[in-house]
Motif scaffolding. Sequence first.
Motif, PDB file in Angstrom:
ATOM      1  N   ASP A   1     -12.300   9.865  -2.060  1.00  0.00           N
ATOM      2  CA  ASP A   1     -10.925  10.272  -1.770  1.00  0.00           C
ATOM      3  C   ASP A   1     -10.368   9.230  -0.806  1.00  0.00           C
ATOM      4  N   LYS A   2      -9.473   8.400  -1.301  1.00  0.00           N
ATOM      5  CA  LYS A   2      -9.019   7.225  -0.554  1.00  0.00           C
ATOM      6  C   LYS A   2      -8.491   7.561   0.839  1.00  0.00           C
ATOM      7  N   GLN A   3      -7.651   8.570   0.947  1.00  0.00           N
ATOM      8  CA  GLN A   3      -7.081   8.919   2.248  1.00  0.00           C
ATOM      9  C   GLN A   3      -8.144   9.448   3.204  1.00  0.00           C
ATOM     10  N   LYS A   4      -9.007  10.333   2.740  1.00  0.00           N
ATOM     11  CA  LYS A   4     -10.077  10.864   3.592  1.00  0.00           C
ATOM     12  C   LYS A   4     -11.032   9.758   4.014  1.00  0.00           C
ATOM     13  N   ASP A   5     -11.308   8.842   3.094  1.00  0.00           N
ATOM     14  CA  ASP A   5     -12.223   7.745   3.413  1.00  0.00           C
ATOM     15  C   ASP A   5     -11.603   6.786   4.434  1.00  0.00           C
ATOM     16  N   TYR A   6     -10.313   6.516   4.316  1.00  0.00           N
ATOM     17  CA  TYR A   6      -9.649   5.691   5.334  1.00  0.00           C
ATOM     18  C   TYR A   6      -9.682   6.382   6.699  1.00  0.00           C
ATOM     19  N   ASP A   7      -9.469   7.700   6.714  1.00  0.00           N
ATOM     20  CA  ASP A   7      -9.554   8.438   7.987  1.00  0.00           C
ATOM     21  C   ASP A   7     -10.946   8.294   8.602  1.00  0.00           C
ATOM     22  N   LEU A   8     -11.974   8.396   7.773  1.00  0.00           N
ATOM     23  CA  LEU A   8     -13.347   8.225   8.249  1.00  0.00           C
ATOM     24  C   LEU A   8     -13.560   6.801   8.769  1.00  0.00           C
ATOM     25  N   LEU A   9     -13.031   5.818   8.067  1.00  0.00           N
ATOM     26  CA  LEU A   9     -13.134   4.427   8.495  1.00  0.00           C
ATOM     27  C   LEU A   9     -12.518   4.229   9.881  1.00  0.00           C
TER      28      LEU A   9
ATOM     29  N   GLU B   1      -3.249 -10.099  -1.890  1.00  0.00           N
ATOM     30  CA  GLU B   1      -3.507 -10.174  -0.453  1.00  0.00           C
ATOM     31  C   GLU B   1      -2.662  -9.139   0.280  1.00  0.00           C
ATOM     32  N   ILE B   2      -3.221  -8.658   1.368  1.00  0.00           N
ATOM     33  CA  ILE B   2      -2.441  -7.839   2.297  1.00  0.00           C
ATOM     34  C   ILE B   2      -2.689  -8.390   3.698  1.00  0.00           C
ATOM     35  N   VAL B   3      -1.613  -8.540   4.452  1.00  0.00           N
ATOM     36  CA  VAL B   3      -1.699  -9.054   5.815  1.00  0.00           C
ATOM     37  C   VAL B   3      -0.899  -8.125   6.718  1.00  0.00           C
ATOM     38  N   VAL B   4      -1.570  -7.629   7.771  1.00  0.00           N
ATOM     39  CA  VAL B   4      -0.943  -6.707   8.724  1.00  0.00           C
ATOM     40  C   VAL B   4      -0.872  -7.404  10.085  1.00  0.00           C
ATOM     41  N   PRO B   5       0.337  -7.552  10.636  1.00  0.00           N
ATOM     42  CA  PRO B   5       0.438  -8.174  11.966  1.00  0.00           C
ATOM     43  C   PRO B   5      -0.127  -7.271  13.053  1.00  0.00           C
TER      44      PRO B   5
ATOM     45  N   VAL C   1      -3.260 -11.415  13.127  1.00  0.00           N
ATOM     46  CA  VAL C   1      -3.102 -10.656  11.887  1.00  0.00           C
ATOM     47  C   VAL C   1      -4.462 -10.226  11.358  1.00  0.00           C
ATOM     48  N   LEU C   2      -4.443  -9.115  10.628  1.00  0.00           N
ATOM     49  CA  LEU C   2      -5.543  -8.702   9.772  1.00  0.00           C
ATOM     50  C   LEU C   2      -5.197  -9.230   8.387  1.00  0.00           C
ATOM     51  N   ASP C   3      -6.094  -9.967   7.777  1.00  0.00           N
ATOM     52  CA  ASP C   3      -5.863 -10.580   6.471  1.00  0.00           C
ATOM     53  C   ASP C   3      -6.970 -10.127   5.526  1.00  0.00           C
ATOM     54  N   ILE C   4      -6.590  -9.603   4.360  1.00  0.00           N
ATOM     55  CA  ILE C   4      -7.560  -9.172   3.361  1.00  0.00           C
ATOM     56  C   ILE C   4      -7.147  -9.742   2.010  1.00  0.00           C
ATOM     57  N   ASP C   5      -8.089 -10.420   1.367  1.00  0.00           N
ATOM     58  CA  ASP C   5      -7.850 -11.056   0.067  1.00  0.00           C
ATOM     59  C   ASP C   5      -8.667 -10.367  -1.012  1.00  0.00           C
ATOM     60  N   SER C   6      -8.176 -10.455  -2.246  1.00  0.00           N
ATOM     61  CA  SER C   6      -8.886  -9.894  -3.385  1.00  0.00           C
ATOM     62  C   SER C   6      -8.780 -10.824  -4.592  1.00  0.00           C
ATOM     63  N   PRO C   7      -9.836 -10.879  -5.401  1.00  0.00           N
ATOM     64  CA  PRO C   7      -9.746 -11.642  -6.641  1.00  0.00           C
ATOM     65  C   PRO C   7      -8.997 -10.879  -7.742  1.00  0.00           C
TER      66      PRO C   7
ATOM     67  N   ILE D   1      -0.394   1.749   4.210  1.00  0.00           N
ATOM     68  CA  ILE D   1      -0.239   2.786   5.240  1.00  0.00           C
ATOM     69  C   ILE D   1      -1.500   2.895   6.101  1.00  0.00           C
ATOM     70  N   TYR D   2      -2.656   2.973   5.459  1.00  0.00           N
ATOM     71  CA  TYR D   2      -3.888   3.176   6.216  1.00  0.00           C
ATOM     72  C   TYR D   2      -4.385   1.916   6.909  1.00  0.00           C
ATOM     73  N   LEU D   3      -4.131   0.755   6.345  1.00  0.00           N
ATOM     74  CA  LEU D   3      -4.500  -0.473   7.058  1.00  0.00           C
ATOM     75  C   LEU D   3      -3.588  -0.674   8.267  1.00  0.00           C
ATOM     76  N   GLU D   4      -2.344  -0.237   8.180  1.00  0.00           N
ATOM     77  CA  GLU D   4      -1.475  -0.263   9.364  1.00  0.00           C
ATOM     78  C   GLU D   4      -1.990   0.712  10.423  1.00  0.00           C
ATOM     79  N   LYS D   5      -2.475   1.886  10.008  1.00  0.00           N
ATOM     80  CA  LYS D   5      -3.081   2.837  10.958  1.00  0.00           C
ATOM     81  C   LYS D   5      -4.348   2.241  11.561  1.00  0.00           C
ATOM     82  N   PHE D   6      -5.137   1.558  10.748  1.00  0.00           N
ATOM     83  CA  PHE D   6      -6.345   0.891  11.228  1.00  0.00           C
ATOM     84  C   PHE D   6      -5.976  -0.125  12.314  1.00  0.00           C
TER      85      PHE D   6
END
Length: 168
Positions: free
Chosen positions: A10-18, A117-121, A131-137, A148-153
């Motif tokens: 469950d993506k939202q619950k897992d982000y909360d746990l993270l 890519e997602i980048v959060v200042p 910044v937090l920078d995350i890349d994906s193939p 939303i959750y990476l901004e909360k992170f």
Amino acid sequence: MFQTIYYSGDKQKDYDLLIRQLQALSDGEQDEIAVLSNASALLNQFLDNTNWVGFYIWKEEQNELVLGPFQGLPACIRIGYGKGVCGTAILEKKTQLVADVHQFPGHIACDGDTNSEIVVPIILDDKIFGVLDIDSPIHDRFDETDRIYLEKFVQTLQYYLSVPKTTS
């Protein structure tokens, strides 16, 4: 000692746990590099279909971002203000969610396998920290829930990065 946590799917619950894991690992720690190192490791083991997770730290005197703690292949060391996805996140002071980096004007290709890519200042006391920078193939890997959750992170991370440093 830190033990392996199994996520529910469950993506939202897992982000909360993270985020709770980040809090547990960071509580009482004053060293920024240690906090960022654990944060990148946590995200790397949590996120699937990514090929780079890490931080760039703002160096005002040089007007650029400099490579910080990360998980993945070697990366670009310096990124100028307003350059690429990371520099744009700093310029605009807002998250950049890029479905196809090859369509992003001025994209900096540190890894040719990256497609999204997602980048959060990270802002501390109204000043750029980095910044937090995350890349994906995978094209279009990141969605609004990730944003939303990476901004909360990052908000949680900002708290631990702004804890007053004590001297002994």
